[in-house]
Design a protein around this motif. Structure first.
Motif, PDB file in Angstrom:
ATOM      1  N   GLU A  24     102.018  37.228  20.425  1.00  0.00           N
ATOM      2  CA  GLU A  24     103.127  38.167  20.309  1.00  0.00           C
ATOM      3  C   GLU A  24     103.742  38.465  21.672  1.00  0.00           C
ATOM      4  O   GLU A  24     104.956  38.639  21.783  1.00  0.00           O
ATOM      5  CB  GLU A  24     102.647  39.458  19.642  1.00  0.00           C
ATOM      6  CG  GLU A  24     102.260  39.276  18.167  1.00  0.00           C
ATOM      7  CD  GLU A  24     101.823  40.574  17.522  1.00  0.00           C
ATOM      8  OE1 GLU A  24     101.740  41.606  18.241  1.00  0.00           O
ATOM      9  OE2 GLU A  24     101.560  40.564  16.310  1.00  0.00           O
ATOM     10  N   ARG A  25     102.902  38.498  22.707  1.00  0.00           N
ATOM     11  CA  ARG A  25     103.423  38.721  24.046  1.00  0.00           C
ATOM     12  C   ARG A  25     104.263  37.528  24.493  1.00  0.00           C
ATOM     13  O   ARG A  25     105.313  37.678  25.115  1.00  0.00           O
ATOM     14  CB  ARG A  25     102.280  38.973  25.032  1.00  0.00           C
ATOM     15  CG  ARG A  25     102.760  39.404  26.408  1.00  0.00           C
ATOM     16  CD  ARG A  25     101.594  39.789  27.300  1.00  0.00           C
ATOM     17  NE  ARG A  25     100.890  40.947  26.793  1.00  0.00           N
ATOM     18  CZ  ARG A  25     101.258  42.213  27.007  1.00  0.00           C
ATOM     19  NH1 ARG A  25     102.364  42.461  27.694  1.00  0.00           N
ATOM     20  NH2 ARG A  25     100.547  43.207  26.541  1.00  0.00           N
ATOM     21  N   VAL A  26     103.803  36.335  24.158  1.00  0.00           N
ATOM     22  CA  VAL A  26     104.592  35.138  24.469  1.00  0.00           C
ATOM     23  C   VAL A  26     105.941  35.213  23.774  1.00  0.00           C
ATOM     24  O   VAL A  26     106.988  34.966  24.385  1.00  0.00           O
ATOM     25  CB  VAL A  26     103.845  33.862  24.063  1.00  0.00           C
ATOM     26  CG1 VAL A  26     104.733  32.637  24.262  1.00  0.00           C
ATOM     27  CG2 VAL A  26     102.542  33.713  24.832  1.00  0.00           C
ATOM     28  N   GLU A  27     105.917  35.562  22.509  1.00  0.00           N
ATOM     29  CA  GLU A  27     107.160  35.633  21.735  1.00  0.00           C
ATOM     30  C   GLU A  27     108.128  36.639  22.350  1.00  0.00           C
ATOM     31  O   GLU A  27     109.335  36.388  22.442  1.00  0.00           O
ATOM     32  CB  GLU A  27     106.843  36.012  20.287  1.00  0.00           C
ATOM     33  CG  GLU A  27     108.059  36.040  19.379  1.00  0.00           C
ATOM     34  CD  GLU A  27     107.706  36.398  17.942  1.00  0.00           C
ATOM     35  OE1 GLU A  27     108.635  36.495  17.117  1.00  0.00           O
ATOM     36  OE2 GLU A  27     106.511  36.568  17.653  1.00  0.00           O
ATOM     37  N   SER A  28     107.607  37.783  22.797  1.00  0.00           N
ATOM     38  CA  SER A  28     108.462  38.803  23.390  1.00  0.00           C
ATOM     39  C   SER A  28     109.069  38.320  24.705  1.00  0.00           C
ATOM     40  O   SER A  28     110.277  38.480  24.941  1.00  0.00           O
ATOM     41  CB  SER A  28     107.640  40.074  23.626  1.00  0.00           C
ATOM     42  OG  SER A  28     108.400  41.048  24.315  1.00  0.00           O
ATOM     43  N   LEU A  29     108.249  37.710  25.558  1.00  0.00           N
ATOM     44  CA  LEU A  29     108.750  37.230  26.842  1.00  0.00           C
ATOM     45  C   LEU A  29     109.758  36.097  26.663  1.00  0.00           C
ATOM     46  O   LEU A  29     110.799  36.064  27.332  1.00  0.00           O
ATOM     47  CB  LEU A  29     107.583  36.763  27.707  1.00  0.00           C
ATOM     48  CG  LEU A  29     106.664  37.852  28.263  1.00  0.00           C
ATOM     49  CD1 LEU A  29     105.423  37.234  28.891  1.00  0.00           C
ATOM     50  CD2 LEU A  29     107.391  38.719  29.282  1.00  0.00           C
ATOM     51  N   VAL A  30     109.453  35.176  25.760  1.00  0.00           N
ATOM     52  CA  VAL A  30     110.360  34.049  25.531  1.00  0.00           C
ATOM     53  C   VAL A  30     111.667  34.532  24.918  1.00  0.00           C
ATOM     54  O   VAL A  30     112.748  34.022  25.238  1.00  0.00           O
ATOM     55  CB  VAL A  30     109.683  32.987  24.651  1.00  0.00           C
ATOM     56  CG1 VAL A  30     110.675  31.900  24.257  1.00  0.00           C
ATOM     57  CG2 VAL A  30     108.492  32.367  25.385  1.00  0.00           C
ATOM     58  N   GLY A  31     111.589  35.531  24.059  1.00  0.00           N
ATOM     59  CA  GLY A  31     112.808  36.100  23.508  1.00  0.00           C
ATOM     60  C   GLY A  31     113.694  36.688  24.584  1.00  0.00           C
ATOM     61  O   GLY A  31     114.923  36.513  24.573  1.00  0.00           O
ATOM     62  N   ALA A  32     113.088  37.403  25.544  1.00  0.00           N
ATOM     63  CA  ALA A  32     113.861  37.953  26.662  1.00  0.00           C
ATOM     64  C   ALA A  32     114.467  36.830  27.494  1.00  0.00           C
ATOM     65  O   ALA A  32     115.626  36.929  27.936  1.00  0.00           O
ATOM     66  CB  ALA A  32     112.959  38.836  27.522  1.00  0.00           C
ATOM     67  N   TRP A  33     113.684  35.764  27.702  1.00  0.00           N
ATOM     68  CA  TRP A  33     114.206  34.632  28.487  1.00  0.00           C
ATOM     69  C   TRP A  33     115.407  34.000  27.790  1.00  0.00           C
ATOM     70  O   TRP A  33     116.412  33.681  28.444  1.00  0.00           O
ATOM     71  CB  TRP A  33     113.106  33.582  28.681  1.00  0.00           C
ATOM     72  CG  TRP A  33     113.569  32.417  29.509  1.00  0.00           C
ATOM     73  CD1 TRP A  33     113.518  32.299  30.863  1.00  0.00           C
ATOM     74  CD2 TRP A  33     114.206  31.220  29.030  1.00  0.00           C
ATOM     75  NE1 TRP A  33     114.077  31.109  31.266  1.00  0.00           N
ATOM     76  CE2 TRP A  33     114.502  30.423  30.164  1.00  0.00           C
ATOM     77  CE3 TRP A  33     114.535  30.752  27.763  1.00  0.00           C
ATOM     78  CZ2 TRP A  33     115.128  29.182  30.046  1.00  0.00           C
ATOM     79  CZ3 TRP A  33     115.158  29.512  27.647  1.00  0.00           C
ATOM     80  CH2 TRP A  33     115.449  28.735  28.781  1.00  0.00           C
ATOM     81  N   ARG A  34     115.330  33.816  26.497  1.00  0.00           N
ATOM     82  CA  ARG A  34     116.442  33.191  25.764  1.00  0.00           C
ATOM     83  C   ARG A  34     117.697  34.050  25.826  1.00  0.00           C
ATOM     84  O   ARG A  34     118.820  33.529  25.946  1.00  0.00           O
ATOM     85  CB  ARG A  34     116.024  32.912  24.332  1.00  0.00           C
ATOM     86  CG  ARG A  34     115.044  31.746  24.214  1.00  0.00           C
ATOM     87  CD  ARG A  34     114.519  31.568  22.812  1.00  0.00           C
ATOM     88  NE  ARG A  34     113.650  30.393  22.735  1.00  0.00           N
ATOM     89  CZ  ARG A  34     112.660  30.254  21.859  1.00  0.00           C
ATOM     90  NH1 ARG A  34     112.406  31.219  20.976  1.00  0.00           N
ATOM     91  NH2 ARG A  34     111.921  29.161  21.851  1.00  0.00           N
ATOM     92  N   GLY A  35     117.524  35.364  25.735  1.00  0.00           N
ATOM     93  CA  GLY A  35     118.684  36.241  25.866  1.00  0.00           C
ATOM     94  C   GLY A  35     119.329  36.117  27.228  1.00  0.00           C
ATOM     95  O   GLY A  35     120.555  36.076  27.354  1.00  0.00           O
ATOM     96  N   TRP A  36     118.486  36.045  28.272  1.00  0.00           N
ATOM     97  CA  TRP A  36     119.002  35.852  29.633  1.00  0.00           C
ATOM     98  C   TRP A  36     119.701  34.503  29.763  1.00  0.00           C
ATOM     99  O   TRP A  36     120.786  34.408  30.347  1.00  0.00           O
ATOM    100  CB  TRP A  36     117.846  35.943  30.628  1.00  0.00           C
ATOM    101  CG  TRP A  36     118.190  35.411  31.978  1.00  0.00           C
ATOM    102  CD1 TRP A  36     118.866  36.057  32.971  1.00  0.00           C
ATOM    103  CD2 TRP A  36     117.902  34.093  32.484  1.00  0.00           C
ATOM    104  NE1 TRP A  36     119.011  35.231  34.068  1.00  0.00           N
ATOM    105  CE2 TRP A  36     118.427  34.019  33.794  1.00  0.00           C
ATOM    106  CE3 TRP A  36     117.250  32.976  31.960  1.00  0.00           C
ATOM    107  CZ2 TRP A  36     118.328  32.871  34.578  1.00  0.00           C
ATOM    108  CZ3 TRP A  36     117.138  31.832  32.740  1.00  0.00           C
ATOM    109  CH2 TRP A  36     117.675  31.787  34.023  1.00  0.00           C
TER     110      TRP A  36
END
Length: 567
Positions: A502-514
């Motif tokens: 879940e932490r990976v998913e959250s970080l990757v989601g932030a990266w994709r938005g950026w």
């Protein structure tokens, strides 16, 4: 806006010197654990702040674009290197809409000059909007393109006039130090504060150094790369660069043990020349620091030093330079004395003299990046971690370590705060995007921050990462995302992605938005375009029309579908 006739003394903004090394690893300099003799940088580090968690963008041109604009490289038009990769990729020229720190400081009454490597313009033959003299710098002296011979450099200009003839005793690193010293001494006569951007090509390949400089490093690497890495980690622990419990990464799987390696003398010589290049850069920086003291400008001058990416693992294929098809713009085929240039990493060719054009290779890059994984191009710690030194006595910058995670986009806001300029005060470029970073000045003064850590984002050639506080998600292009707790595992040895999905998913989601917001282009599409050969100049380097130079870079990582050869 500040007047160009500011009063002398503390009321005016400080002088600023921004020094950039080229392809230098995290632990190369003495005050970060290296055995290379760098007394002037060590003094700078001892008298100021040393940042241990500062990051670049993993490559030459993108780092320069980000450093000078306060934006992510993809926003500036230089997401890979100079030279167009359109339509799938990037223009490869510094976008005229993006204000540089020289623009901003110049608008506020600063004297601005650039000495050294530019590498932000696709066309280095004809003056254009991406040249330094048209991006806020009143003066520029140095090479416009990327890596070049240290004895007979190409794309050298004085402002916008080509320089093609050099003294037989010419050495680029020494020359840039002399020019920067002259700028400091001349600036002392000017009532304006000054901004000097000093961008060395050292220690980027080719391995070029004077015989006496190499002789001073003789024997330093006779024990090989395994011993060198272990010794560096031990010194880093003693100095406090990283926690003593930091684990050394395993030797690169493609690098043999030193005992199993042939040609020990030649291998050691490669690193000796590299060390000589770092030492020459340190001596040049010493000239600048001495000039500050001699002109009584040292106390109110902010001096910053950092590297544009981690150590470079690129190997250069052996052969005669004049037999390449085509010859890259930055590789001379003969020396000034008429000798034929032998390029490449070949044990029969001793690196260092003008008639050679070699690199130090993956094994020694693994040493430069001690204790981390990977190299220039990648966004694991070995590719993006740089030492950062900051000194400003009158500004209250404290001596000591700063372990705050930060990146290149934070430098422009820091310099603007030091100069007393608002981040939005860009009169000559009102259309420039908002700055992406935050000032680091309070931390350098030893003040405790009450702000929550903000995420740091990275992408280069499909390699991607996001660091948010102690956590970092990172992937190599074509691989799965990994997760590391950098507070206890800075060397990225223990992947926790399976344990904390879940932490990976959250970080990757932030990266994709950026990535969407900042215009990161799809790497697969760029590679497909290059393979089809319909790339509107895709992958071409400075001086369009001169070609890419097949076979210059022999190997970086065999998994690459297409290997860029620019630097």
């Amino acid at each position: 806006m500040t007047s160009t006739t500011q009063p002398e003394g503390p009321a005016r903004g400080p002088n600023i010197i921004l020094i950039l090394a080229d392809d230098m690893g995290f632990s190369d300099i003495g005050c970060f654990g290296g055995e290379i003799r760098t007394p002037h940088l060590d003094r700078l580090g001892a008298e100021g702040t040393r940042m241990t968690s500062f990051y670049n963008t993993a490559r030459c041109s993108p780092s320069r674009a980000s450093l000078l604009t306060g934006l992510h490289p993809h926003q500036t038009g230089i997401g890979i290197l100079t030279g167009s990769t359109l339509p799938a990729g990037y223009p490869g020229d510094l976008d005229p809409r993006c204000a540089t720190i020289a623009d901003m400081l110049g608008d506020a009454g600063y004297r601005t000059s650039c000495v050294g490597k530019w590498h932000l313009a696709g066309n280095v033959r004809e003056p254009g909007p991406a040249w330094p003299t048209r991006r806020g710098f009143e003066r520029h002296h140095g090479p416009l393109g990327g890596a070049t011979s240290y004895f007979d450099p190409v794309t050298m200009v004085e402002d916008e006039e080509p320089i093609e003839t050099f003294d037989p005793d010419f050495s680029l690193t020494e020359h840039l130090g002399e020019r920067a010293e002259a700028e400091v001494r001349d600036a002392a006569k000017d009532p304006r504060p000054f901004f000097l951007y000093l961008a060395f090509t050292a220690p980027h390949w080719p391995l070029h150094a004077r015989p006496e400089q190499v002789a001073a490093c003789r024997g330093m690497y006779d024990d090989g790369w395994d011993v060198a890495r272990a010794r560096r980690l031990e010194r880093m622990g003693e100095l406090g660069v990283l926690e003593s419990a930091t684990e050394l990464t395993e030797r690169d799987e493609d690098v043999p043990a030193w005992e199993e390696t042939a040609h020990h003398a030649w291998q050691a010589r490669r690193m000796e020349v590299y060390a000589a290049q770092v030492g020459a850069m340190d001596a040049a920086i010493g000239r600048v620091l001495d000039a500050l003291e001699a002109t009584q400008q040292s106390e109110d001058t902010m001096v910053l030093f950092l590297s544009d990416n981690g150590g470079c693992a690129e190997e250069i294929a052996p052969g005669w330079a004049d037999e390449m098809d085509p010859v890259p713009y930055n590789v001379p085929v003969r020396t000034a004395a008429g000798e034929r240039v032998r390029k490449g990493n070949d044990p029969s060719v001793v690196p260092g003299p003008p008639a050679t054009f070699a690199s130090y290779g993956r094994a020694w890059a693994n040493v430069s990046n001690t204790p981390f994984r990977e190299y220039k191009h990648w966004v694991h710690e070995g590719g993006i971690a740089t030492p950062l030194l900051a000194r400003w006595p009158r500004g209250g910058v404290a001596a000591g370590w700063d372990r705050t995670p930060a990146q290149l986009t934070d430098i422009v806001p820091t310099l603007l705060e030091a100069a007393g300029i608002g981040a939005a005060d860009r009169t000559s470029h009102p259309e420039s995007p908002p700055l992406e970073g935050s000032s680091l000045l309070a931390g350098w003064k030893g003040e405790k921050s009450t702000e929550e850590p903000h995420p740091l984002f990275f992408e280069h050639e499909g390699n991607a990462a996001v660091r948010w506080g102690r956590w970092k998600a990172v992937r190599a292009f074509g691989s799965d995302w990994e997760l590391y707790d950098l507070r206890v595992d800075r060397t990225e040895r223990h992947d926790l992605s399976a344990e904390f999905p879940e932490r990976v998913e959250s970080l990757v989601g932030a990266w994709r938005g950026w990535a969407d917001r900042c215009g990161v282009r799809d790497r697969t599409s760029i590679l497909d375009q290059q393979q089809r050969g319909r790339g509107h100049g895709a992958g071409r380097g400075p001086g369009a029309g001169r070609g890419r130079g097949r076979g210059l870079i022999q190997d970086v990582r065999s998994a690459w579908t297409v290997r860029e050869t620019q630097v």
